[in-house]
Scaffold this motif. Structure first.
Motif, PDB file in Angstrom:
ATOM      1  N   UNK A  33       0.831  -1.210   0.000  1.00  0.00           N
ATOM      2  CA  UNK A  33       0.000   0.000   0.000  1.00  0.00           C
ATOM      3  C   UNK A  33       0.859   1.251   0.000  1.00  0.00           C
ATOM      4  N   UNK A  34       1.922   1.159   0.769  1.00  0.00           N
ATOM      5  CA  UNK A  34       2.847   2.288   0.878  1.00  0.00           C
ATOM      6  C   UNK A  34       3.513   2.557  -0.477  1.00  0.00           C
ATOM      7  N   UNK A  35       3.967   1.447  -1.103  1.00  0.00           N
ATOM      8  CA  UNK A  35       4.635   1.575  -2.401  1.00  0.00           C
ATOM      9  C   UNK A  35       3.679   2.173  -3.428  1.00  0.00           C
ATOM     10  N   UNK A  36       2.439   1.653  -3.421  1.00  0.00           N
ATOM     11  CA  UNK A  36       1.441   2.165  -4.359  1.00  0.00           C
ATOM     12  C   UNK A  36       1.196   3.658  -4.126  1.00  0.00           C
ATOM     13  N   UNK A  37       1.059   4.007  -2.855  1.00  0.00           N
ATOM     14  CA  UNK A  37       0.807   5.409  -2.518  1.00  0.00           C
ATOM     15  C   UNK A  37       1.955   6.288  -3.020  1.00  0.00           C
ATOM     16  N   UNK A  38       3.169   5.772  -2.875  1.00  0.00           N
ATOM     17  CA  UNK A  38       4.318   6.564  -3.321  1.00  0.00           C
ATOM     18  C   UNK A  38       4.373   6.650  -4.842  1.00  0.00           C
ATOM     19  N   UNK A  39       4.048   5.512  -5.494  1.00  0.00           N
ATOM     20  CA  UNK A  39       4.075   5.513  -6.959  1.00  0.00           C
ATOM     21  C   UNK A  39       3.003   6.417  -7.555  1.00  0.00           C
ATOM     22  N   UNK A  40       1.956   6.619  -6.787  1.00  0.00           N
ATOM     23  CA  UNK A  40       0.886   7.485  -7.293  1.00  0.00           C
ATOM     24  C   UNK A  40       1.302   8.946  -7.309  1.00  0.00           C
ATOM     25  N   UNK A  41       2.350   9.260  -6.590  1.00  0.00           N
ATOM     26  CA  UNK A  41       2.865  10.634  -6.632  1.00  0.00           C
ATOM     27  C   UNK A  41       3.889  10.727  -7.737  1.00  0.00           C
ATOM     28  N   UNK A  42       3.560  11.534  -8.744  1.00  0.00           N
ATOM     29  CA  UNK A  42       4.440  11.617  -9.907  1.00  0.00           C
ATOM     30  C   UNK A  42       5.785  12.252  -9.590  1.00  0.00           C
ATOM     31  N   UNK A  43       5.815  13.033  -8.519  1.00  0.00           N
ATOM     32  CA  UNK A  43       7.037  13.785  -8.267  1.00  0.00           C
ATOM     33  C   UNK A  43       8.027  13.084  -7.339  1.00  0.00           C
ATOM     34  N   UNK A  44       7.827  11.796  -7.132  1.00  0.00           N
ATOM     35  CA  UNK A  44       8.838  11.070  -6.369  1.00  0.00           C
ATOM     36  C   UNK A  44       9.528  10.116  -7.342  1.00  0.00           C
TER      37      UNK A  44
END
Ligand SMILES: [Zn+2]
Length: 207
Positions: A33-44
């Motif tokens: 879930x954490x990885x998905x949440x991070x991947x959803x942010x284009x600027x990371x």
């Protein structure tokens, strides 16, 4: 889905039945879930995600692919675009909404229909007599090159003037309906130029 495959609801991808048990114990699954949440942010970046969760960058790249996210490069392009859009002065955001093609040069300058446009801010000007104190706005002539300047008014509208009408260093005008057009020394009809978007020419698409 073939019988030998299982679908992980958390990570939203399928893997072999044999690998599933091991997968449920993996960092990827536990932090899915954490990885998905991070991947959803284009600027990371993938590298930053990797650093935060202790995976290799290559593993993050693979996961992103399996999870159906855009590649690092296109995420980066989206990010850059988003960042520019966020930083873009309000006038250009409005211009885009009205269908104008905006070629940004900086946060506060852009070409629209070949015209060099800039945004500035208009401020309330204390005229001295209390009954007019709140009706006059002060604008300054920009010191940079421009064809059209848009001053943002406190109510969110724009005073849009072509360069020919900016023969002042600083002046005041009254944005409200009133007999007083400005201060005694500088009366003009700038009110007619509030929201004068037609100065920019025709929008690319009509709205
Ligand atoms: Zn999983």
């Amino acid at each position: 889905m073939p019988n030998s495959m299982r679908y992980c609801q958390t990570c939203r991808f399928e893997l072999s039945k044999r690998g599933f048990k091991r997968h449920t114990l993996s960092v990827v699954h536990r932090k899915g879930k954490l990885i998905r949440a991070m991947l959803e942010r284009d600027c990371i970046t993938h590298a930053e995600i990797a650093r935060r969760i202790g995976l290799t960058r290559e593993r993050v790249r693979q996961l992103a692919q399996v999870m159906g996210f855009a590649t690092g490069r296109s995420r980066h392009a989206i990010c850059r675009m988003e960042r520019r859009r966020k930083e873009m002065a309000e006038f250009f955001v409005q211009a885009q909404k009205r269908g104008f093609a905006v070629e940004l040069l900086g946060k506060k300058s852009a070409y629209i229909n070949g015209k060099l446009c800039i945004q500035r801010q208009a401020c309330w000007h204390d005229v001295g007599r209390s009954e007019y104190k709140y009706t006059c706005l002060s604008i300054r002539r920009p010191s940079v090159k421009f064809d059209i300047c848009a001053w943002k008014l406190p109510d969110g509208r724009f005073l849009i003037l072509p360069k020919q009408l900016t023969g002042f260093t600083q002046t005041t005008f009254n944005p409200e309906e009133s007999d007083r057009l400005g201060t005694n020394s500088s009366s003009h009809y700038y009110r007619d130029y509030v929201e004068r978007w037609s100065l920019l020419g025709r929008p690319r698409r009509s709205k």
